[in-house]
Scaffold this motif. Sequence first.
Motif, PDB file in Angstrom:
ATOM      1  N   ALA A  20       0.326  -1.276  -0.399  1.00 17.50           N
ATOM      2  CA  ALA A  20       0.327   0.065   0.239  1.00 17.50           C
ATOM      3  C   ALA A  20       0.945   1.100   0.120  1.00 17.50           C
ATOM      4  CB  ALA A  20      -0.952  -0.008   1.461  1.00 17.50           C
ATOM      5  N   ALA A  21       2.521   1.073   0.200  1.00 15.30           N
ATOM      6  CA  ALA A  21       2.895   2.219   0.956  1.00 15.30           C
ATOM      7  C   ALA A  21       3.861   2.329  -0.532  1.00 15.30           C
ATOM      8  CB  ALA A  21       3.660   2.138   2.011  1.00 15.30           C
ATOM      9  N   ALA A  22       4.175   1.517  -1.296  1.00 14.60           N
ATOM     10  CA  ALA A  22       4.265   1.528  -2.172  1.00 14.60           C
ATOM     11  C   ALA A  22       3.942   2.488  -3.455  1.00 14.60           C
ATOM     12  CB  ALA A  22       5.261  -0.157  -3.055  1.00 14.60           C
ATOM     13  N   GLY A  23       2.427   1.752  -3.398  1.00 14.46           N
ATOM     14  CA  GLY A  23       1.674   1.812  -4.229  1.00 14.46           C
ATOM     15  C   GLY A  23       1.086   3.482  -4.278  1.00 14.46           C
ATOM     16  N   PHE A  24       1.006   4.319  -2.862  1.00 10.69           N
ATOM     17  CA  PHE A  24       0.601   5.958  -2.748  1.00 10.69           C
ATOM     18  C   PHE A  24       1.866   6.517  -2.970  1.00 10.69           C
ATOM     19  CE2 PHE A  24       1.543   9.306   0.022  1.00 10.69           C
ATOM     20  CZ  PHE A  24       0.224  10.304   0.013  1.00 10.69           C
ATOM     21  N   ALA A  25       3.281   5.834  -3.001  1.00 13.70           N
ATOM     22  CA  ALA A  25       4.597   6.929  -3.598  1.00 13.70           C
ATOM     23  C   ALA A  25       4.584   6.741  -4.896  1.00 13.70           C
ATOM     24  CB  ALA A  25       5.772   5.958  -2.980  1.00 13.70           C
ATOM     25  N   THR A  26       3.884   5.936  -5.474  1.00 11.67           N
ATOM     26  CA  THR A  26       4.339   5.739  -6.780  1.00 11.67           C
ATOM     27  C   THR A  26       3.594   6.804  -7.198  1.00 11.67           C
ATOM     28  OG1 THR A  26       4.645   3.596  -6.725  1.00 11.67           O
ATOM     29  CG2 THR A  26       4.220   4.463  -9.111  1.00 11.67           C
ATOM     30  N   VAL A  29       4.046  10.409  -7.283  1.00 11.05           N
ATOM     31  CA  VAL A  29       5.557  10.800  -8.273  1.00 11.05           C
ATOM     32  C   VAL A  29       4.991  10.861 -10.290  1.00 11.05           C
ATOM     33  CG1 VAL A  29       7.669  10.430  -9.449  1.00 11.05           C
ATOM     34  CG2 VAL A  29       6.677  10.269  -6.854  1.00 11.05           C
ATOM     35  N   MET A  30       4.498   9.706  -9.751  1.00 14.30           N
ATOM     36  CA  MET A  30       3.412   9.832 -11.449  1.00 14.30           C
ATOM     37  C   MET A  30       2.483   9.964 -11.646  1.00 14.30           C
ATOM     38  SD  MET A  30       7.562   8.380 -12.103  1.00 14.30           S
ATOM     39  CE  MET A  30       7.282   8.283 -13.748  1.00 14.30           C
ATOM     40  N   HIS A  31       1.842  10.470 -11.148  1.00 19.95           N
ATOM     41  CA  HIS A  31       0.337  10.874 -11.752  1.00 19.95           C
ATOM     42  C   HIS A  31       0.279  11.531 -12.796  1.00 19.95           C
ATOM     43  CE1 HIS A  31      -3.773  10.709 -10.823  1.00 19.95           C
ATOM     44  NE2 HIS A  31      -3.904  12.099 -11.631  1.00 19.95           N
ATOM     45  N   LEU A 259       7.365   6.056 -19.995  1.00 25.03           N
ATOM     46  CA  LEU A 259       8.025   7.022 -19.787  1.00 25.03           C
ATOM     47  C   LEU A 259       7.131   7.059 -17.656  1.00 25.03           C
ATOM     48  CD1 LEU A 259       7.566   9.869 -21.896  1.00 25.03           C
ATOM     49  CD2 LEU A 259       9.925   8.750 -20.942  1.00 25.03           C
ATOM     50  N   LYS A 260       5.853   6.685 -17.648  1.00 23.46           N
ATOM     51  CA  LYS A 260       5.873   6.520 -16.401  1.00 23.46           C
ATOM     52  C   LYS A 260       6.041   4.763 -15.518  1.00 23.46           C
ATOM     53  CE  LYS A 260       1.369   5.458 -14.467  1.00 23.46           C
ATOM     54  NZ  LYS A 260       1.095   4.369 -13.551  1.00 23.46           N
ATOM     55  N   ASN A 261       6.145   3.865 -16.218  1.00 27.61           N
ATOM     56  CA  ASN A 261       5.993   1.932 -15.720  1.00 27.61           C
ATOM     57  C   ASN A 261       7.277   2.075 -15.703  1.00 27.61           C
ATOM     58  OD1 ASN A 261       3.018   1.480 -15.072  1.00 27.61           O
ATOM     59  ND2 ASN A 261       3.097   1.910 -17.418  1.00 27.61           N
ATOM     60  N   ALA A 262       8.887   2.715 -16.332  1.00 25.40           N
ATOM     61  CA  ALA A 262       9.786   2.274 -16.302  1.00 25.40           C
ATOM     62  C   ALA A 262      10.585   2.550 -14.269  1.00 25.40           C
ATOM     63  CB  ALA A 262      10.548   2.221 -17.248  1.00 25.40           C
ATOM     64  N   PRO A 263      10.405   4.504 -14.464  1.00 29.47           N
ATOM     65  CA  PRO A 263      10.638   4.861 -13.185  1.00 29.47           C
ATOM     66  C   PRO A 263       9.765   4.341 -11.958  1.00 29.47           C
ATOM     67  CG  PRO A 263      10.028   6.567 -14.436  1.00 29.47           C
ATOM     68  CD  PRO A 263      10.180   5.199 -15.441  1.00 29.47           C
ATOM     69  N   ALA A 264       8.040   4.206 -12.569  1.00 28.32           N
ATOM     70  CA  ALA A 264       7.237   3.939 -11.164  1.00 28.32           C
ATOM     71  C   ALA A 264       7.229   2.953 -11.006  1.00 28.32           C
ATOM     72  CB  ALA A 264       5.663   3.936 -12.110  1.00 28.32           C
TER      73      ALA A 264
END
Length: 286
Positions: A20-26, A29-31, A259-264
């Motif tokens: 859950a924490a990982a999902g929030f952080a991602t 940043v990437m929205h 572009l979103k998913n590589a850093p995400a």
Amino acid sequence: MSAEASKRHQWQWENATAGAAAGFATVAVMHPLDVVRTRFQVNDGRVSHLPSYKNTAHAVFTIARSEGLRGLYAGFLPGVLGSTISWGLYFFFYDKAKQRYARNREGKLSPGLHLASAAEAGGLVSLCTNPVWLVKTRLQLQTPLHQTRPYSGIYDAFKTILREEGFRAFYKGIVPSLFLNSVDYAVLGATSKLAAILLTYPFQVQLSVPSFKVMRARLQQRPSGDGVPRYMDTWHVVKETARFEGIRGYYRGITANLLKNAPASSITFIVYENVLKLLKPTTRND
């Protein structure tokens, strides 16, 4: 409850919390790239309320200039909610599935069963979270050119959709979503090392099933003022996209997606691993 069962229960909730924490952080940043991707995916050249963008960079700057930070973060709340719930539920369901498959195998699972566990978890996550993703998609597609009364927020969106379209509307796009999530998470579960995940996951998944992301986004659009959906079902999306746009239509938003998913992926797993490390000593000392 035995000591082993108690430890297993703690591990499940450690995974869910870290996920859950990982999902929030991602999402945090990437929205903005997610907003751009969604708008590209549904823009079939026949949608009057969506501006035309030349490329991903032009889309980001245009949205920022015409709609401000609010435009770049349209649908942020359901995005955070959906991602947090998704990752939390995924790691919980994935661990549960692995335990069930391992019962008669002395705790050892083949790569195929890891993949099956991940695919099963992905399908369950999709069923639980599709209403949230539908609301996120619709909020992301609201622009100053929108002809229908805009939703004022996540609560208003849920309430209006339920009133105007009924409960079934929350599961628009569920067919491509079930397939997409199962493949996404199966690839994830079949990859054992973090480095391999970061290198292969974004490109394997995003290049192999982009059409399902496009289909889901198009099915989840808000109906026009007369209440008629632009696309009736998955097959209708396939036919209309092929007819008016050709193969290129199925790949709309692919640049923003990559572009979103590589850093995400990096953000997700770095946060996940670090939160898990923080939680382990705490739960073990209880």
